[in-house]
Design an enzyme around this catalytic site. Structure first.
Site, PDB file in Angstrom:
ATOM      1  CG  ASN A 184      -8.919  -7.115   7.806  1.00  0.00           C
ATOM      2  OD1 ASN A 184      -8.948  -8.333   7.687  1.00  0.00           O
ATOM      3  ND2 ASN A 184      -9.917  -6.348   7.402  1.00  0.00           N
ATOM      4  CG  HIS A 201      -4.121 -10.507   3.582  1.00  0.00           C
ATOM      5  ND1 HIS A 201      -5.378 -11.045   3.500  1.00  0.00           N
ATOM      6  CD2 HIS A 201      -4.271  -9.191   3.281  1.00  0.00           C
ATOM      7  CE1 HIS A 201      -6.249 -10.120   3.167  1.00  0.00           C
ATOM      8  NE2 HIS A 201      -5.598  -8.984   3.018  1.00  0.00           N
ATOM      9  CG  HIS A 243      -1.869  -1.148   1.259  1.00  0.00           C
ATOM     10  ND1 HIS A 243      -3.106  -1.107   0.662  1.00  0.00           N
ATOM     11  CD2 HIS A 243      -1.750  -2.393   1.790  1.00  0.00           C
ATOM     12  CE1 HIS A 243      -3.725  -2.268   0.844  1.00  0.00           C
ATOM     13  NE2 HIS A 243      -2.920  -3.067   1.530  1.00  0.00           N
ATOM     14  CG  LEU A 244       3.306   2.180  -2.955  1.00  0.00           C
ATOM     15  CD1 LEU A 244       3.861   2.382  -4.363  1.00  0.00           C
ATOM     16  CD2 LEU A 244       4.434   2.123  -1.932  1.00  0.00           C
ATOM     17  NE  ARG A 245      -2.023   3.312   3.605  1.00  0.00           N
ATOM     18  CZ  ARG A 245      -2.789   2.259   3.827  1.00  0.00           C
ATOM     19  NH1 ARG A 245      -3.649   1.868   2.886  1.00  0.00           N
ATOM     20  NH2 ARG A 245      -2.691   1.583   4.945  1.00  0.00           N
ATOM     21  CG  ASP A 298      -5.850  -5.883   0.246  1.00  0.00           C
ATOM     22  OD1 ASP A 298      -6.144  -6.976   0.736  1.00  0.00           O
ATOM     23  OD2 ASP A 298      -5.132  -5.047   0.808  1.00  0.00           O
ATOM     24  CG  ASP A 324      -1.545  -6.269   3.979  1.00  0.00           C
ATOM     25  OD1 ASP A 324      -1.807  -5.246   3.303  1.00  0.00           O
ATOM     26  OD2 ASP A 324      -2.344  -6.764   4.790  1.00  0.00           O
ATOM     27  CG  HIS A 332      -2.463   3.084   9.160  1.00  0.00           C
ATOM     28  ND1 HIS A 332      -3.486   3.447   8.315  1.00  0.00           N
ATOM     29  CD2 HIS A 332      -2.486   1.722   9.214  1.00  0.00           C
ATOM     30  CE1 HIS A 332      -4.113   2.364   7.882  1.00  0.00           C
ATOM     31  NE2 HIS A 332      -3.518   1.303   8.406  1.00  0.00           N
ATOM     32  CG  HIS A 344      -9.468  -8.403   2.034  1.00  0.00           C
ATOM     33  ND1 HIS A 344      -8.492  -7.711   2.711  1.00  0.00           N
ATOM     34  CD2 HIS A 344     -10.442  -8.644   2.941  1.00  0.00           C
ATOM     35  CE1 HIS A 344      -8.869  -7.540   3.965  1.00  0.00           C
ATOM     36  NE2 HIS A 344     -10.057  -8.099   4.135  1.00  0.00           N
TER      37      HIS A 344
END
Length: 428
Positions: free
Chosen positions: A276, A230, A58-60, A150, A303, A307, A177
């Site tokens: 998660n 995952h 996740h690169l956001r 995901d 994953d 944050h 997911h």
């Protein structure tokens, strides 16, 4: 670009060899190599691997640059030995159109710390109701081949079937997911003894396993490819093992944290352990390690879920789910799989480079360390041991579950097409 001579490295953990890089290509592999004017990297005792490939990052960016950006995320990737990452679609706006995936792809190319391959959303807005522009994303400059919602499960069986049928036309894959939403409403951690004692809402294993069982049957019916994100339970392992025995085209990944950590850590109420799918039991951890060793689980994927501080430094119920993982993944795999004797370094290369590149069709990555191949390489000091200090992370976020924990191994050098992105543990 000048020549680079990596001297005395244990290629895939084998006998010491020299590796000569000329420009973007490995020119030669052997003993006693020399090259006039070449930069020499003394690598005696270290292990040389093909550049790592992460199928689940996740690169956001766009939208949550307070957590991570393509620049900071790819710097973290290079620090962890990765030369290619697949960026998940749950951005703002969602990567459900050709325009958004091309934006992420261009940012990766501009920054140059590793290749970024966008993952396209399966459904518009990740809402699970209408297929996104799968064909347009595949035909775009980004050439998307992996699609995933995901963070959310494609829980509608009809939508999932249509997605599998659509991607089959161009050899794509749907990465699921696996989380039945009705079974996980209000879930805060793994359902079991610990959740009962703590009074936290439980996330039952069957919520994952039921979706995996449905989706492998759908993939068999359609004749398409499905990838399980995952995977986290012993029951899920058995379902995937059964599906593979039937010849169903299913692959699966496990995260480093599910290979090492258990739900017992939640007793601390530290939100850094909130993720998660949730941390599971010791029995699940053992099953996941064995499945990764025997090939039932194909790959390790991080994953990596950054944050900002305020989203994790709060009470458990309000905290965001997720952990950063790019900069610690290889160390965790060394501890859980190599030092336990379950995998050798060639096995690590298979599960963290060769196979993820094959599943995601990452051109030029996951290639053998041999003459004529792209010089995407990672050098690891496997004798190193040290405690994890998130203050030194290249990632913009610090939500690691390993702070202060001693882990083995340290990536010292990473080369992307012959260009050093990490030298002596420092980003270039």
């Amino acid at each position: 670009m000048s020549k680079i001579l990596i001297r005395g490295a244990k290629v895939l953990g084998g006998e010491p060899q020299d590796v000569l890089i000329d420009g973007e290509i490995v020119e030669a592999v052997g003993t006693g190599l020399s090259a006039e004017g070449a930069e020499v990297v003394e690598a005696a005792g270290k292990v040389l691997l093909p550049g790592l490939v992460d199928l689940h990052t996740h690169l956001r960016e766009p939208g949550r640059e307070d957590s991570e950006t393509v620049l900071t995320g790819t710097r973290a990737a290079a620090s962890g030995g990765y030369t290619a990452v697949f960026a998940m679609a749950n951005t703002f706006p969602v990567a459900d159109t050709a325009g958004v995936v091309e934006q992420v792809y261009r940012l990766g190319r501009e920054h140059g710390y590793c290749d970024v391959q966008p993952i396209g959303a399966v459904t518009v807005g990740l809402e699970g109701r209408k297929l996104a522009e799968l064909g347009a994303m595949h035909d775009s400059a980004a050439g998307v081949t992996v699609f995933s919602d995901d963070g959310k499960c494609v829980d509608d069986a009809v939508i999932m079937r249509r997605a599998l049928e659509y991607v089959k036309a161009f050899g794509g894959v749907v990465a699921q997911h696996a989380q039945e939403p009705r079974l996980t409403e209000g879930a805060q951690m793994n359902e079991g003894v610990v959740s009962a004692e703590l009074g936290l809402g439980g996330w039952p294993a069957v919520a994952e396993e039921s979706i995996i069982a449905r989706d492998v049957l759908l993939a068999e019916h359609v004749g398409s490819r499905v990838h399980i994100c995952h995977l986290s339970t012993a029951g899920s392992v058995e379902i995937v093992r059964w599906a593979k025995s039937r010849g169903i085209d299913v692959t699966a990944e496990v995260t480093p944290h599910h290979l090492l950590l258990t739900d017992e850590l939640v007793r601390s109420y530290n939100p850094v352990y909130k993720v998660n799918p949730p941390l599971r039991t010791e029995r699940d951890v053992h099953a996941l390690r064995e499945a990764l060793a025997d090939g039932t689980i194909d790959i390790v994927a991080t994953d990596h879920a950054p944050h900002p501080h305020e989203d994790k430094d709060c009470e458990w119920a309000a905290a965001a789910m997720g952990m950063v993982g790019l900069e610690t993944a290889l160390s965790v795999v060394q501890e859980t799989m190599v030092e336990t004797g379950l995998l050798d370094w060639a096995g690590v290369a298979s599960r963290m480079s060769f196979k993820p590149a094959l599943i995601g069709r990452a051109t030029g990555h996951g290639r053998p360390v041999s003459a004529g191949e792209p010089a995407n390489l990672t050098l690891v000091d496997t004798e190193y041991r040290g405690s994890v200090d998130p203050a030194g992370f290249a990632s913009r976020s610090r939500n690691t579950p390993y702070e202060g924990r001693e882990l083995p191994g340290r990536v010292t050098h990473t080369w992307l097409r012959g260009k050093a992105t990490l030298v002596d543990g420092k980003l270039t």
